[in-house]
Design a protein around this motif. Sequence first.
Motif, PDB file in Angstrom:
ATOM      1  N   GLN A 212     -36.020  36.576 -15.559  1.00  0.00           N
ATOM      2  CA  GLN A 212     -36.926  35.472 -15.242  1.00  0.00           C
ATOM      3  C   GLN A 212     -36.674  34.941 -13.832  1.00  0.00           C
ATOM      4  N   TYR A 213     -35.406  34.771 -13.501  1.00  0.00           N
ATOM      5  CA  TYR A 213     -35.060  34.282 -12.167  1.00  0.00           C
ATOM      6  C   TYR A 213     -35.493  35.280 -11.097  1.00  0.00           C
ATOM      7  N   ASP A 215     -37.802  37.566 -11.240  1.00  0.00           N
ATOM      8  CA  ASP A 215     -39.263  37.602 -11.131  1.00  0.00           C
ATOM      9  C   ASP A 215     -39.803  36.387 -10.387  1.00  0.00           C
ATOM     10  N   SER A 235     -38.539  32.098 -21.499  1.00  0.00           N
ATOM     11  CA  SER A 235     -39.781  32.820 -21.761  1.00  0.00           C
ATOM     12  C   SER A 235     -39.877  33.147 -23.248  1.00  0.00           C
TER      13      SER A 235
END
Length: 364
Positions: A212-213, A215, A235
Motif C-alpha cells: 500500500q505504501y 503504491d 485496504s
Amino acid sequence: MRRLAHIVLMSWLYLAGAQAWSAMTEPFPELQAAQRAAWETVGILAHGMTGSDPRRFPGIHAWLKEYRSLGGSIGKPPQNAPLPKLDAERHVSRSPVFWRAYFEQAPGDAFTLLWHGALLLGGGEASRAAYVLLLARQARDTEKPILEAIDGLLDHSQLVVQRGAQRVAEAAKLHDEGNPAAAAARLRVLVEAWPANALAHYELALTAASRQYTDAGRKPPPRARLSIHTDLPPSAEVASAYARARAHDPLLIRAYQGNETPAGDVLLVLGKTVRPLWDIIARDTQAETRDETLWQLADALQDAGIVELSLTAGQALIGREGGYDHGDRKFIAENLKSLAPGAVAPVLKRLAQTPAQFIRFVLP
C-alpha cells in the motif's frame, strides 16, 4: 541506459523468484500426522456414540450421519485411509448439527471436549484445537484414557503451531530484508501447505500493507510497525488477511485492529483480561484453574467475540457445577446465536428438560 537495463533485469529476477516460490508445494508432515491422529480419535469416539438411543438423542445420530457422509470412520480408520472431507467452520464451529449433538452430552464432560478438539484438529485448525484441548484439561473426574488422548492431541496441535511459526519466521525475514513481495510469495506456499496457518495470514497482511505504501509512492515503515501503527487505512486485502488470521487463531492479538466488536474495545479486553487469564490456564496444564477464573475467562472471551472458546470455558465450569441454571442457558443462547443460530431453539429445549436428559460416553 545500462542502469535501466540493470533495473529491468533485477525486477525480472525478483518477479521470477516470487513466481518460483508460488509454484512450489511443500509437505507438512507434522500437520498430516496430527490430522491422522485426530481422525483416529474421532473414529473411536464416534464408535462409542453409536450406542446412544436415537429417539432420546437425535442430535448425536444426526451428527453421526453427517460424519459418515463426510467419509468418517466408525472406529479406528484403516491405515492410510483417506481423511474425511470436513470443513471445520462449516461442520463444527458454525454447525447446528454439531452443537445439538454437543449439548445432548453431559455438560463439561472431557469426552465431549476431546471430541470437539479432535474435530477441529482433523479439519486442520491446530491453533483452535489446542485452545479447546487446553480447556478440556479443566474438566473434572476425567478417565485416564481420555486424559491421555487429550494430552496426545494437544502435543500434536502445539507441534504443528510451533513448526508453522518457524516457517513463517523464515518468510518474515525476507520482508525484514526489504523484499516483501518475495516474503508474500513464500507465505502463500506456507498457506497452501497449511491453510489454517494464522501467522502466515497475518504476515501476508503486513506484506500487503507494505505494498500500500509503495503504491502510494511512500516508503513503507519497518515490518514491525505495519500492524496497528500504520497511518494508512488498511485496504480490503489487508483487512481480509487480518480476518483470516483471527479466524484461525482468535487469540492472535496483533491481528486485531480494535474495531471487531460493537464496543470497539476488543484490544483492551484481549490484552487486559483474556490474555492474563489464559496465561493462568496455559502455564500449568496439570493444575485446576479456579472456578472464578474460568467464568471471568468465559465472559471476557464472549465480550471479545471469541464465542466458541467462550462456550468451551463455560462448559468446563458448568460441568463442575453439575448442570445448567437460567444464567447458564442465557449465556449459551447468546453465544450460539453468534455461531449457529439454527442450534439455539433445540439446544435450549434440551437444556430446559426436567428431568435433564444427557448422555455421558466412555471410550469403547
